[in-house]
Design a protein around this motif. Structure first.
Motif, mmCIF file in Angstrom:
data_model
loop_
_atom_site.group_PDB
_atom_site.id
_atom_site.type_symbol
_atom_site.label_atom_id
_atom_site.label_comp_id
_atom_site.label_asym_id
_atom_site.label_seq_id
_atom_site.Cartn_x
_atom_site.Cartn_y
_atom_site.Cartn_z
ATOM 1 N N ASP A 29 53.992 27.710 90.607
ATOM 2 C CA ASP A 29 53.863 27.040 91.914
ATOM 3 C C ASP A 29 55.239 26.613 92.416
ATOM 4 O OD1 ASP A 29 50.857 25.224 90.889
ATOM 5 O OD2 ASP A 29 51.069 27.201 91.835
ATOM 6 N N THR A 30 56.030 26.001 91.521
ATOM 7 C CA THR A 30 57.358 25.508 91.914
ATOM 8 C C THR A 30 58.240 26.679 92.341
ATOM 9 O OG1 THR A 30 57.138 23.692 90.351
ATOM 10 C CG2 THR A 30 59.343 24.155 91.151
ATOM 11 N N LYS A 31 58.123 27.784 91.614
ATOM 12 C CA LYS A 31 58.931 28.964 91.978
ATOM 13 C C LYS A 31 58.530 29.472 93.358
ATOM 14 C CE LYS A 31 59.082 30.351 87.424
ATOM 15 N NZ LYS A 31 58.628 31.295 86.425
ATOM 16 N N ALA A 32 57.245 29.486 93.637
ATOM 17 C CA ALA A 32 56.789 29.948 94.962
ATOM 18 C C ALA A 32 57.356 29.043 96.057
ATOM 19 C CB ALA A 32 55.259 29.965 95.001
ATOM 20 N N LEU A 33 57.309 27.730 95.827
ATOM 21 C CA LEU A 33 57.874 26.774 96.805
ATOM 22 C C LEU A 33 59.362 27.041 96.997
ATOM 23 C CD1 LEU A 33 56.254 23.345 95.842
ATOM 24 C CD2 LEU A 33 56.194 24.407 98.097
ATOM 25 N N LEU A 34 60.046 27.244 95.872
ATOM 26 C CA LEU A 34 61.498 27.468 95.921
ATOM 27 C C LEU A 34 61.809 28.752 96.684
ATOM 28 C CD1 LEU A 34 64.382 26.889 95.150
ATOM 29 C CD2 LEU A 34 63.924 27.714 92.845
ATOM 30 N N ILE A 35 61.047 29.810 96.411
ATOM 31 C CA ILE A 35 61.266 31.091 97.099
ATOM 32 C C ILE A 35 61.050 30.922 98.601
ATOM 33 C CG2 ILE A 35 60.289 33.418 97.418
ATOM 34 C CD1 ILE A 35 59.858 33.376 94.295
ATOM 35 N N HIS A 36 60.005 30.202 98.962
ATOM 36 C CA HIS A 36 59.714 29.943 100.379
ATOM 37 C C HIS A 36 60.893 29.234 101.046
ATOM 38 C CE1 HIS A 36 57.838 28.432 104.010
ATOM 39 N NE2 HIS A 36 57.964 27.195 103.590
ATOM 40 N N LEU A 37 61.422 28.199 100.374
ATOM 41 C CA LEU A 37 62.532 27.418 100.963
ATOM 42 C C LEU A 37 63.813 28.251 101.022
ATOM 43 C CD1 LEU A 37 61.801 24.033 99.193
ATOM 44 C CD2 LEU A 37 61.696 24.436 101.647
ATOM 45 N N LEU A 38 64.095 29.011 99.959
ATOM 46 C CA LEU A 38 65.307 29.839 99.963
ATOM 47 C C LEU A 38 65.241 30.892 101.068
ATOM 48 C CD1 LEU A 38 65.870 30.359 96.108
ATOM 49 C CD2 LEU A 38 67.247 28.958 97.655
#
Lengths: 43, 568
Positions: A29-38
């Motif tokens: 989940d955190t990786k998905a959030l991070l990818i979205h923000l990046l």
């Protein structure tokens, strides 16, 4: 980035539901959030 | 087993004992260079520390010629490469591999100097024994475990009242002090070249080209041997060419080079010799000039905070508007750009002309170079290192300071003392009658804030007393907690009526949101300490304002006295 954006929509909806219910987020989940923000920052 | 070697009376840790500090800096060029400057000092004082940088490839790559001097390894995040498959599963796997490689470094301390949401999530994923700066946990709660990161979050991101340079703040977060690695500006009186960066990362922060054309026309006309080099990235090449080929600059076109988009950053850095002056908006080019000890004039507009981002070197000039709305925030809408108009091109050309001749830029020389009329809407600051070895900016004109500048100065002294344990001396600001009245109003707000802190301490103490009583009453504990919530709400209201006090309220709101403690007793004790610290900071600010007001009254009284009365 169109397909990535579409893939993210479903993940983000699931993540926001978890956040609203006070559940912990998984590493995926955190990786998905991070990818979205990046992706946003890279525009 | 003796784990240390003795070398010249100093103990050097063996390889196995070497600590690793990783810095996460995902923001832009200027932030990477400021991080580099702080890390230089860290490396100077702790040469045996292994330093790693995690940064975006598009910013760290071109700065590799600098970063290699201080970082043992740079992990470059190349998001377009990670996401090239355009599928989430593949991108997530690539990101996992990237983070795994970093985590394999066995990091003792991870320091997040980015202060962005993305960096806070990345900080969560990277394994490290200790983490400083913004970090999200699995419950999506934001943590800021160190005081200086709490300061950045509340005072740098959230207000325009920070008076401390970012390089010094980064050094505080690293736990180092000193300026061994900050080299002085070259004391050169001749100028052969001006390097101009007429652009910035957004429209609010840069002038329209016409003003730059006016400045260059005046300077090139008055200095017939001078060369001008326009720099920028590929996207700025066309705009730079428009400046170079402006009809009014036609007589001088052979002395203007357009290198925008043609040089890499190492090439731009090499332009800065002792006989070069940099002039431009707030951008990383100014920071490169500082690293090469060149003379500097920065023109601050829009969201730029001169005290925070002025190039980290003594003797640099910063021209800022005295517009009421300056500095603004990125989310503020603005079509008027009043701050752009408030810096006349004549002031910039005048300051640059003085620097070219090897003269000082101050009130006397600027009045001769321009006029009082042109100077009325600007301020010109010059950097210097204070008695505490921290960069400060000092006004070179004789304007009455704006209320915001007075508060910036007072809050700087206060935060340096309460967070950094640093005592720094500052001159009294020269108040006017209106400024004096405004300060008295703010002091009333401080008294109210002080009382709220006292109440906060009282109710925290009541909770602790109730918990330690024979039969603790849950109802009473809940009531006392509600009182503390009310106090927090009232403090938030103080911000609305006294915006200059927002830095204090915001800092302690963040501090209370990051209280240490595993149970109600520990959390309440932390709450008590937070209210006590808030009370101390409020009283220090009050004392400083009181002294400024007293100084104003003395000067006003002496000023009204006749010579005979004064000497009696």
């Amino acid at each position: 980035m169109e397909q990535l954006t579409n893939d993210l929509v479903e993940s983000l909806q699931r993540i926001h539901k978890k956040m609203a219910e006070g559940e912990s987020l998984s590493a995926e989940d955190t990786k998905a959030l991070l990818i979205h923000l990046l992706a946003q920052e890279d525009k | 087993m003796n784990a240390a070697r003795k070398v010249d009376d100093q103990f050097t840790p063996d390889q196995a004992e070497k600590k690793t500090l990783a810095v996460l800096q995902l923001t832009r060029f200027g932030d990477v260079i400021q991080t580099y400057q702080a890390a230089l000092e860290l490396k100077e004082q702790h040469p045996h520390l292994r330093l790693i940088l995690i940064a975006r490839k598009k910013f760290s790559g071109p700065l590799g010629f600098l970063l290699k001097n201080v970082f043992d390894k740079v992990y470059a995040l190349d998001f377009p490469e990670l996401a090239k498959s355009d599928r989430l599963a593949e991108t997530s796997k690539n990101l996992t591999d990237f983070i795994a490689a970093i985590s394999a470094e066995k990091i003792n301390v991870l320091v997040n100097l980015s202060f962005s949401k993305s960096s806070a999530y990345m900080a969560q994923l990277i394994k490290a024994d200790h983490k400083l700066g913004m970090v999200y946990d699995e419950r999506n709660q934001l943590h800021l475990n160190d005081t200086w990161s709490q300061y950045v979050y509340s005072n740098v991101m959230g207000s325009a009242f920070n008076g401390i340079n970012l390089v010094d703040i980064f050094k505080f977060i690293f736990g180092v002090r000193g300026t061994k690695t900050a080299l002085p500006m070259e004391n050169i009186k001749t100028t052969k070249r001006i390097v101009v960066h007429a652009f910035a990362s957004n429209a609010k922060k840069r002038w329209r080209s016409t003003k730059w054309i006016e400045v260059l026309f005046k300077i090139l006309r008055e200095n017939d041997q001078l060369e001008v080099v326009l720099v920028g990235d590929k996207n700025e090449q066309a705009a730079a060419e428009q400046i170079r080929t402006a009809p009014v600059l036609d007589p001088f076109v052979k002395r203007i080079r357009n290198e925008a988009g043609k040089m890499n950053l190492e090439g731009v850095s090499q332009l800065f010799t002792p006989e070069t002056i940099f002039i431009g908006h707030d951008s990383m080019v100014g920071h490169l000039a500082a690293l090469n000890r060149s003379r500097i004039i920065t023109i601050s507009l829009g969201t730029v905070r001169p005290s925070e981002t002025t190039p980290y070197i003594a003797g640099a000039y910063n021209i800022a508007p005295r517009s009421k709305c300056f500095p603004c925030f990125p989310q503020d809408n603005c079509d008027l750009h009043q701050c752009h108009a408030d810096i006349p091109y004549q002031v910039v050309a005048g300051a640059l002309g003085l620097l070219i001749k090897g003269e000082e830029v101050n009130a006397k020389t600027m009045v001769q170079a321009t006029s009082l009329f042109h100077l009325s809407s600007v301020d010109i600051f010059k950097t210097e290192f204070s008695s505490a070895d921290l960069l400060d900016i000092k006004s070179q004109l004789n304007h009455e300071p704006l209320l915001a500048d007075v508060f910036r100065q007072v809050l700087r002294v206060t935060w340096l003392y309460s967070l950094g344990g640093v005592e720094e001396n500052q001159n009294f600001p020269q108040l006017s009658s209106n400024g004096h009245k405004e300060l008295l109003t703010r002091m009333a707000g401080l008294q109210y804030l002080f009382e709220l802190c006292e109440f906060g301490k009282k109710y925290s103490r009541y909770i602790l007393e109730e918990i330690s009583s024979q039969v603790p009453s849950l109802g009473k504990i809940k009531d006392f907690s509600k009182k503390i919530d009310e106090i927090d709400s009232l403090q938030a209201l103080v911000k609305k009526t006294h915006p200059q006090l927002a830095p204090i309220v915001d800092y302690f709101a963040v501090a209370k949101g990051n209280l240490s403690g595993e149970n109600l007793v520990e959390l309440t004790e932390s709450s008590f300490v937070a209210f006590e610290d808030s009370r101390l900071v409020t009283s220090v600010v009050y004392d400083l304002l009181e002294k400024i007001v007293a100084e104003y009254k003395i000067k006003t009284t002496v000023g009204k006295m006749s010579k005979e009365e004064y000497h009696r």
